[in-house]
Design a protein around this motif. Structure first.
Motif, short mmCIF file in Angstrom:
data_model
loop_
_atom_site.label_atom_id
_atom_site.label_comp_id
_atom_site.label_asym_id
_atom_site.label_seq_id
_atom_site.Cartn_x
_atom_site.Cartn_y
_atom_site.Cartn_z
N ASN A 1 1.10 -1.32 0.04
CA ASN A 1 0.13 0.22 0.02
C ASN A 1 0.94 1.39 -0.09
N SER A 2 0.32 2.57 -0.23
CA SER A 2 0.92 3.72 -0.07
C SER A 2 1.67 3.93 0.88
N GLN A 3 1.05 3.56 2.22
CA GLN A 3 1.96 3.79 3.47
C GLN A 3 3.24 3.09 3.52
N ASP A 4 3.23 1.84 2.96
CA ASP A 4 4.42 1.16 3.10
C ASP A 4 5.59 1.76 2.09
N ILE A 5 5.19 2.15 0.77
CA ILE A 5 6.25 2.80 0.01
C ILE A 5 6.45 3.98 0.46
N THR A 6 6.00 4.91 1.22
CA THR A 6 6.12 6.17 1.69
C THR A 6 7.11 5.82 2.96
N SER A 7 6.88 5.11 3.59
CA SER A 7 7.85 4.57 4.72
C SER A 7 9.19 4.04 4.15
N SER A 8 9.09 3.38 3.32
CA SER A 8 10.30 2.80 2.74
C SER A 8 11.37 3.82 2.13
N VAL A 9 10.55 4.90 1.75
CA VAL A 9 11.46 5.83 1.14
C VAL A 9 11.82 7.18 1.95
N THR A 10 11.45 7.10 3.26
CA THR A 10 11.43 8.15 4.18
C THR A 10 11.99 7.75 5.34
N ILE A 23 26.07 -0.77 -2.66
CA ILE A 23 26.84 0.17 -3.37
C ILE A 23 26.81 1.60 -2.40
N MET A 24 25.91 1.92 -2.24
CA MET A 24 25.66 3.37 -1.41
C MET A 24 24.26 3.40 -0.73
N GLU A 25 24.23 4.39 0.19
CA GLU A 25 23.28 4.85 1.07
C GLU A 25 22.79 5.80 0.13
N LEU A 26 21.36 5.79 -0.13
CA LEU A 26 20.66 6.78 -0.87
C LEU A 26 19.97 7.95 0.08
N TYR A 27 19.93 9.09 -0.44
CA TYR A 27 19.07 10.13 0.44
C TYR A 27 17.82 9.79 0.40
N ALA A 28 17.45 9.60 1.82
CA ALA A 28 16.03 9.15 2.15
C ALA A 28 15.60 10.03 3.57
N PRO A 29 15.40 11.25 3.49
CA PRO A 29 15.07 12.13 4.58
C PRO A 29 13.68 11.58 5.15
N THR A 30 13.49 11.95 6.47
CA THR A 30 12.07 11.80 7.05
C THR A 30 10.88 12.35 6.21
N THR A 31 11.59 13.54 5.64
CA THR A 31 10.17 14.41 4.75
C THR A 31 10.56 14.19 3.17
#
Length: 85
Positions: A1-10, A23-31
């Motif tokens: 669901n969209s909440q899971d996707i949002t949580s995974s990238v923030t 390879i590298m940690e990506l930029y995934a700030p809480t907002t």
């Protein structure tokens, strides 16, 4: 669901992997920030420098200051491009 996707990238714990491993940690700030979140390296996670003492992978950080100049493509970026091409 969209909440899971949002949580995974923030959650500030998002990594780029290849068949060779992480390879590298990506930029995934809480907002989430369109155009910078998940598309750039986490600037706090690398410290490699080129021969001029510049951070070599600054090409892929989420933001830069006024007057910033970059003349070097870092090793991580070269590695990722090599995997894509």
């Amino acid at each position: 669901n969209s909440q899971d996707i949002t949580s995974s990238v923030t959650h500030n714990d998002l990594y780029l992997y290849s068949s060779y491993g992480r390879i590298m940690e990506l930029y995934a700030p809480t907002t989430y920030s369109a155009g910078s979140s998940i598309y750039h390296y986490d600037p706090d996670q690398f410290n490699s420098q080129n021969e001029d003492g510049e951070d070599s992978d600054t090409l892929m950080i989420p933001s830069i200051g006024k007057g910033f100049k970059h003349h070097y493509v870092g090793n991580n970026t070269k590695h990722i491009m090599g995997l894509i091409l």
